[in-house]
Design a protein around this motif. Structure first.
Motif, PDB file in Angstrom:
ATOM      1  N   THR A 141      19.165  11.455  -0.307  1.00 23.45           N
ATOM      2  CA  THR A 141      18.942  12.236   0.841  1.00 23.45           C
ATOM      3  C   THR A 141      17.625  12.273   1.158  1.00 23.45           C
ATOM      4  OG1 THR A 141      19.135  14.327  -0.132  1.00 23.45           O
ATOM      5  CG2 THR A 141      21.127  13.315   0.549  1.00 23.45           C
ATOM      6  N   GLN A 142      16.685  12.251   0.248  1.00 24.54           N
ATOM      7  CA  GLN A 142      15.247  12.622   0.438  1.00 24.54           C
ATOM      8  C   GLN A 142      14.446  11.294  -0.124  1.00 24.54           C
ATOM      9  OE1 GLN A 142      13.152  15.831  -1.569  1.00 24.54           O
ATOM     10  NE2 GLN A 142      12.749  16.640   0.471  1.00 24.54           N
ATOM     11  N   ALA A 143      13.300  10.900   0.319  1.00 30.15           N
ATOM     12  CA  ALA A 143      12.565   9.802  -0.254  1.00 30.15           C
ATOM     13  C   ALA A 143      11.006  10.193  -0.084  1.00 30.15           C
ATOM     14  CB  ALA A 143      12.747   8.626   0.404  1.00 30.15           C
ATOM     15  N   SER A 144      10.026   9.578  -0.885  1.00 31.23           N
ATOM     16  CA  SER A 144       8.712   9.939  -0.689  1.00 31.23           C
ATOM     17  C   SER A 144       8.148   8.315  -0.396  1.00 31.23           C
ATOM     18  CB  SER A 144       8.268  10.424  -1.907  1.00 31.23           C
ATOM     19  OG  SER A 144       8.673  11.879  -2.249  1.00 31.23           O
ATOM     20  N   GLY A 145       6.922   8.335   0.302  1.00 30.34           N
ATOM     21  CA  GLY A 145       6.448   7.048   0.467  1.00 30.34           C
ATOM     22  C   GLY A 145       5.038   7.615   0.187  1.00 30.34           C
ATOM     23  N   LEU A 146       4.440   7.137  -0.978  1.00 35.79           N
ATOM     24  CA  LEU A 146       3.032   7.235  -1.731  1.00 35.79           C
ATOM     25  C   LEU A 146       2.183   6.283  -0.869  1.00 35.79           C
ATOM     26  CD1 LEU A 146       4.106   7.888  -5.356  1.00 35.79           C
ATOM     27  CD2 LEU A 146       3.960   9.380  -3.733  1.00 35.79           C
ATOM     28  N   THR A 147       1.176   6.698  -0.152  1.00 33.03           N
ATOM     29  CA  THR A 147       0.280   5.588   0.564  1.00 33.03           C
ATOM     30  C   THR A 147      -0.981   5.663  -0.635  1.00 33.03           C
ATOM     31  OG1 THR A 147       0.716   6.493   2.759  1.00 33.03           O
ATOM     32  CG2 THR A 147      -1.325   5.163   2.208  1.00 33.03           C
ATOM     33  N   GLY A 172      10.450  12.806   3.388  1.00 33.01           N
ATOM     34  CA  GLY A 172      11.376  12.837   4.512  1.00 33.01           C
ATOM     35  C   GLY A 172      12.555  12.262   4.177  1.00 33.01           C
ATOM     36  N   SER A 173      13.590  11.985   5.226  1.00 29.04           N
ATOM     37  CA  SER A 173      14.696  11.080   4.803  1.00 29.04           C
ATOM     38  C   SER A 173      14.518   9.782   4.567  1.00 29.04           C
ATOM     39  CB  SER A 173      15.827  11.232   6.077  1.00 29.04           C
ATOM     40  OG  SER A 173      15.104  10.385   7.092  1.00 29.04           O
ATOM     41  N   PRO A 174      15.216   9.102   3.838  1.00 29.71           N
ATOM     42  CA  PRO A 174      14.899   7.632   3.639  1.00 29.71           C
ATOM     43  C   PRO A 174      14.740   6.960   5.180  1.00 29.71           C
ATOM     44  CG  PRO A 174      16.733   8.117   2.392  1.00 29.71           C
ATOM     45  CD  PRO A 174      16.453   9.448   3.117  1.00 29.71           C
ATOM     46  N   ARG A 175      15.513   7.261   5.960  1.00 28.08           N
ATOM     47  CA  ARG A 175      15.312   6.679   7.519  1.00 28.08           C
ATOM     48  C   ARG A 175      13.769   6.903   7.855  1.00 28.08           C
ATOM     49  NH1 ARG A 175      19.489   7.074  12.263  1.00 28.08           N
ATOM     50  NH2 ARG A 175      20.131   5.106  11.372  1.00 28.08           N
ATOM     51  N   GLU A 176      13.180   8.124   7.719  1.00 29.55           N
ATOM     52  CA  GLU A 176      12.065   8.559   8.248  1.00 29.55           C
ATOM     53  C   GLU A 176      10.964   7.630   7.584  1.00 29.55           C
ATOM     54  OE1 GLU A 176      12.992  13.092   9.601  1.00 29.55           O
ATOM     55  OE2 GLU A 176      12.613  12.662   7.398  1.00 29.55           O
ATOM     56  N   VAL A 177      11.202   7.922   6.238  1.00 31.60           N
ATOM     57  CA  VAL A 177      10.250   7.090   5.257  1.00 31.60           C
ATOM     58  C   VAL A 177       9.892   5.483   5.715  1.00 31.60           C
ATOM     59  CG1 VAL A 177       9.482   6.512   2.790  1.00 31.60           C
ATOM     60  CG2 VAL A 177      10.171   8.844   3.539  1.00 31.60           C
ATOM     61  N   TRP A 178      11.183   4.923   5.879  1.00 27.50           N
ATOM     62  CA  TRP A 178      11.225   3.357   6.250  1.00 27.50           C
ATOM     63  C   TRP A 178      10.484   3.303   7.519  1.00 27.50           C
ATOM     64  CZ3 TRP A 178      11.452  -1.141   4.170  1.00 27.50           C
ATOM     65  CH2 TRP A 178      11.643  -2.270   4.981  1.00 27.50           C
ATOM     66  N   ARG A 179      10.891   4.150   8.675  1.00 26.16           N
ATOM     67  CA  ARG A 179      10.143   3.834   9.885  1.00 26.16           C
ATOM     68  C   ARG A 179       8.703   4.067   9.812  1.00 26.16           C
ATOM     69  NH1 ARG A 179      13.412   8.055  13.013  1.00 26.16           N
ATOM     70  NH2 ARG A 179      15.240   7.119  13.018  1.00 26.16           N
ATOM     71  N   ALA A 180       8.168   4.976   8.982  1.00 28.32           N
ATOM     72  CA  ALA A 180       6.996   5.266   9.009  1.00 28.32           C
ATOM     73  C   ALA A 180       6.138   4.229   8.274  1.00 28.32           C
ATOM     74  CB  ALA A 180       6.481   6.474   8.274  1.00 28.32           C
ATOM     75  N   THR A 233       0.723  -1.285  -0.098  1.00 22.91           N
ATOM     76  CA  THR A 233       0.081   0.065   0.097  1.00 22.91           C
ATOM     77  C   THR A 233       0.961   1.209  -0.067  1.00 22.91           C
ATOM     78  OG1 THR A 233      -0.181  -0.030   2.248  1.00 22.91           O
ATOM     79  CG2 THR A 233      -2.065  -1.291   1.142  1.00 22.91           C
ATOM     80  N   VAL A 234       2.298   1.291  -0.004  1.00 21.03           N
ATOM     81  CA  VAL A 234       3.044   2.416  -0.096  1.00 21.03           C
ATOM     82  C   VAL A 234       4.010   2.065  -1.079  1.00 21.03           C
ATOM     83  CG1 VAL A 234       4.798   3.708   1.049  1.00 21.03           C
ATOM     84  CG2 VAL A 234       2.477   2.962   2.370  1.00 21.03           C
ATOM     85  N   GLU A 235       4.131   2.869  -1.980  1.00 20.82           N
ATOM     86  CA  GLU A 235       5.470   2.966  -2.915  1.00 20.82           C
ATOM     87  C   GLU A 235       6.518   3.980  -2.474  1.00 20.82           C
ATOM     88  OE1 GLU A 235       7.747   2.390  -6.479  1.00 20.82           O
ATOM     89  OE2 GLU A 235       6.161   1.146  -5.205  1.00 20.82           O
ATOM     90  N   VAL A 236       7.525   3.595  -2.532  1.00 19.53           N
ATOM     91  CA  VAL A 236       8.628   4.459  -2.129  1.00 19.53           C
ATOM     92  C   VAL A 236       9.467   5.160  -3.281  1.00 19.53           C
ATOM     93  CG1 VAL A 236       8.953   3.706   0.212  1.00 19.53           C
ATOM     94  CG2 VAL A 236      10.157   2.617  -1.734  1.00 19.53           C
TER      95      VAL A 236
END
Length: 159
Positions: free
Chosen positions: A93-99, A65-73, A26-29
């Motif tokens: 340095t930046q990532a997106s998580g698309l719900t 957010g950062s890749p670490r933040e997106v992974w945690r979420a 349900t989330v594409e990074v």
């Protein structure tokens, strides 16, 4: 959708397209910031070996957010291992998580050959925005898919 509200065309590996369209992912990074508002339609192009448009979904939320933040979420919803995530995000340095919500597989995938026959179509390396004008040839490439896309375009659905 009208020409002022573009859809997002995402290229995804075939296994991820399947997982998204069955609802198990349900989330594409993505490695970069994706600035698409909630409600945006996402059209999925499955890469080789499928090489076809396979379905669509809607963006429920975008977490940048950062890749670490997106992974945690989102780790449990990404459908990938931590190792795969780290390899994909290496150097980012930046990532997106698309719900994603409301996944809708097409009855018949629209193969790349049909897309190219209907007009100039080039699958994006990652993603690109499509206006209604750009989606019309795609809708014309497949009768069953055309009915779904006509609804997105805000046009009458062919009988």
């Amino acid at each position: 959708m009208n020409d002022l509200e573009p859809a997002l065309l995402l290229s995804v590996h075939s296994r991820f397209a399947t997982a998204i369209l069955t609802g198990s992912k349900t989330v594409e990074v993505r490695r970069q910031r994706v600035a698409a508002p909630p409600g945006t339609t996402v059209v999925f192009y499955a890469t080789a070996p499928t090489m076809a448009l396979v379905g669509l979904a809607r963006i429920a939320a975008v977490n940048v957010g950062s890749p670490r933040e997106v992974w945690r979420a989102h780790r449990a919803q990404t459908g990938i291992s931590r190792k795969e995530f780290d390899e994909y995000m290496s150097g980012a340095t930046q990532a997106s998580g698309l719900t994603l919500e409301e996944p809708q597989p097409f009855e018949e995938p629209v193969p790349l050959s049909a897309l190219r026959a209907a007009g100039t179509f080039h699958p994006p390396q990652s993603y690109r925005y499509l206006t209604g004008e750009a989606l019309r040839p795609v809708a014309e490439a497949s009768p069953s898919t055309g009915a779904v896309l006509s609804g997105i375009l805000g046009e009458p659905v062919p009988a």
